[in-house]
Scaffold this motif. Structure first.
Motif, short mmCIF file in Angstrom:
data_model
loop_
_atom_site.label_atom_id
_atom_site.label_comp_id
_atom_site.label_asym_id
_atom_site.label_seq_id
_atom_site.Cartn_x
_atom_site.Cartn_y
_atom_site.Cartn_z
N ASP A 7 -14.54 2.69 -0.96
CA ASP A 7 -14.99 2.83 0.42
C ASP A 7 -13.87 3.05 1.43
O ASP A 7 -14.13 3.16 2.63
N VAL A 8 -12.61 3.08 0.95
CA VAL A 8 -11.48 3.27 1.86
C VAL A 8 -10.64 4.47 1.42
O VAL A 8 -10.63 4.85 0.25
N ALA A 9 -9.93 5.05 2.37
CA ALA A 9 -9.04 6.18 2.09
C ALA A 9 -7.89 5.73 1.19
O ALA A 9 -7.61 4.53 1.06
N THR A 10 -7.21 6.69 0.57
CA THR A 10 -6.06 6.42 -0.27
C THR A 10 -4.85 7.15 0.27
O THR A 10 -4.91 8.35 0.52
N VAL A 22 -7.83 -4.06 3.84
CA VAL A 22 -8.00 -4.75 5.12
C VAL A 22 -6.84 -4.35 6.02
O VAL A 22 -5.68 -4.48 5.62
N THR A 23 -7.15 -3.85 7.21
CA THR A 23 -6.13 -3.57 8.23
C THR A 23 -6.75 -3.86 9.59
O THR A 23 -7.98 -3.86 9.73
N SER A 33 -2.68 -7.06 7.16
CA SER A 33 -3.06 -5.93 6.32
C SER A 33 -2.91 -6.34 4.86
O SER A 33 -1.99 -7.09 4.51
N PHE A 34 -3.80 -5.83 4.00
CA PHE A 34 -3.85 -6.22 2.59
C PHE A 34 -4.28 -5.01 1.78
O PHE A 34 -5.30 -4.38 2.09
N GLY A 35 -3.49 -4.65 0.77
CA GLY A 35 -3.86 -3.49 -0.03
C GLY A 35 -3.25 -3.52 -1.40
O GLY A 35 -2.41 -4.36 -1.72
N GLU A 36 -3.71 -2.58 -2.24
CA GLU A 36 -3.18 -2.44 -3.59
C GLU A 36 -2.28 -1.22 -3.64
O GLU A 36 -2.65 -0.13 -3.21
N VAL A 37 -1.09 -1.42 -4.21
CA VAL A 37 -0.09 -0.38 -4.38
C VAL A 37 0.01 -0.04 -5.86
O VAL A 37 0.07 -0.95 -6.69
N VAL A 38 0.03 1.25 -6.19
CA VAL A 38 0.24 1.70 -7.56
C VAL A 38 1.49 2.57 -7.56
O VAL A 38 1.55 3.58 -6.85
N ILE A 39 2.50 2.14 -8.34
CA ILE A 39 3.73 2.91 -8.48
C ILE A 39 3.74 3.50 -9.88
O ILE A 39 3.65 2.76 -10.87
N ASN A 40 3.82 4.82 -9.98
CA ASN A 40 3.77 5.51 -11.26
C ASN A 40 5.01 5.22 -12.11
O ASN A 40 6.07 4.88 -11.56
N PRO A 41 4.90 5.36 -13.44
CA PRO A 41 6.04 5.10 -14.33
C PRO A 41 7.28 5.88 -13.92
O PRO A 41 7.21 7.07 -13.57
N ARG A 101 1.31 -2.22 -10.66
CA ARG A 101 0.29 -2.51 -9.65
C ARG A 101 0.69 -3.75 -8.88
O ARG A 101 0.99 -4.79 -9.47
N LEU A 102 0.67 -3.62 -7.55
CA LEU A 102 1.06 -4.70 -6.66
C LEU A 102 0.01 -4.91 -5.58
O LEU A 102 -0.68 -3.96 -5.20
N ILE A 103 -0.08 -6.12 -5.09
CA ILE A 103 -0.80 -6.38 -3.84
C ILE A 103 0.28 -6.47 -2.77
O ILE A 103 1.31 -7.13 -2.95
N ALA A 104 0.05 -5.80 -1.65
CA ALA A 104 0.97 -5.86 -0.50
C ALA A 104 0.21 -6.40 0.70
O ALA A 104 -0.94 -6.00 0.95
N ALA A 105 0.84 -7.31 1.42
CA ALA A 105 0.24 -7.87 2.63
C ALA A 105 1.28 -7.88 3.74
O ALA A 105 2.43 -8.28 3.52
N TYR A 106 0.89 -7.40 4.92
CA TYR A 106 1.74 -7.43 6.11
C TYR A 106 1.19 -8.44 7.10
O TYR A 106 -0.02 -8.48 7.35
N THR A 107 2.11 -9.21 7.69
CA THR A 107 1.74 -10.13 8.75
C THR A 107 2.74 -9.97 9.89
O THR A 107 3.93 -10.20 9.67
#
Length: 139
Positions: A7-10, A22-23, A33-41, A101-107
């Motif tokens: 349901d959200v943009a990438t 969440v932003t 803000s809360f999101g999932e980060v995917v860093i390729n091999p 795969r990481l979760i990133a959160a900004y405060t």
């Protein structure tokens, strides 16, 4: 509020992608803000900083190398948490054979908007999945 990834943009970059679930721009009254980060091999992002927000990273899956400030580079793996104080240079690189795969959160939230100005940035609309070609990783 319930957000699903489809349901959200990438945000897509040459090194991977991010889905911000969440932003402050997308969720009424959100202050982080809360999101999932995917860093390729064998990919990673350049050292950068967030001048106005602290960042917490949580490794869901994979292995990598992390820099934070002037401290020596260190290995990261599933279950690790990394705190990056606002204004601190940092970077993440995937050392493994599968996506990191990481979760990133900004405060406070909102720092994700600065990512739109990075070279090669593309935003895919909600419901569109990014594609990654293993051949592109061979350099």
């Amino acid at each position: 509020m319930h957000q699903q990834p489809q349901d959200v943009a990438t945000m897509v970059f040459d090194w991977g992608s991010i889905k911000w679930l969440v932003t402050p721009d997308t969720v009424t009254d959100a202050t982080s803000s809360f999101g999932e980060v995917v860093i390729n091999p064998e990919k990673g992002h350049e050292r950068h900083l967030h001048p106005d927000a602290d960042e917490v990273l949580y490794v869901i899956e994979g292995t990598g190398r992390q820099t934070v400030g002037d401290a020596p580079e260190f290995d990261i793996a599933a279950g690790d948490a990394i705190w990056v104080a606002k204004g601190t240079m940092h970077s993440t690189f995937n050392t493994g054979w599968k996506p990191l795969r990481l979760i990133a959160a900004y405060t406070p939230g909102g720092e994700e908007n600065a990512l739109r100005g990075l070279p090669g940035f593309v935003e895919l609309p909600a419901g569109t999945n990014p594609t990654w070609s293993p051949g592109a990783a061979r350099g």
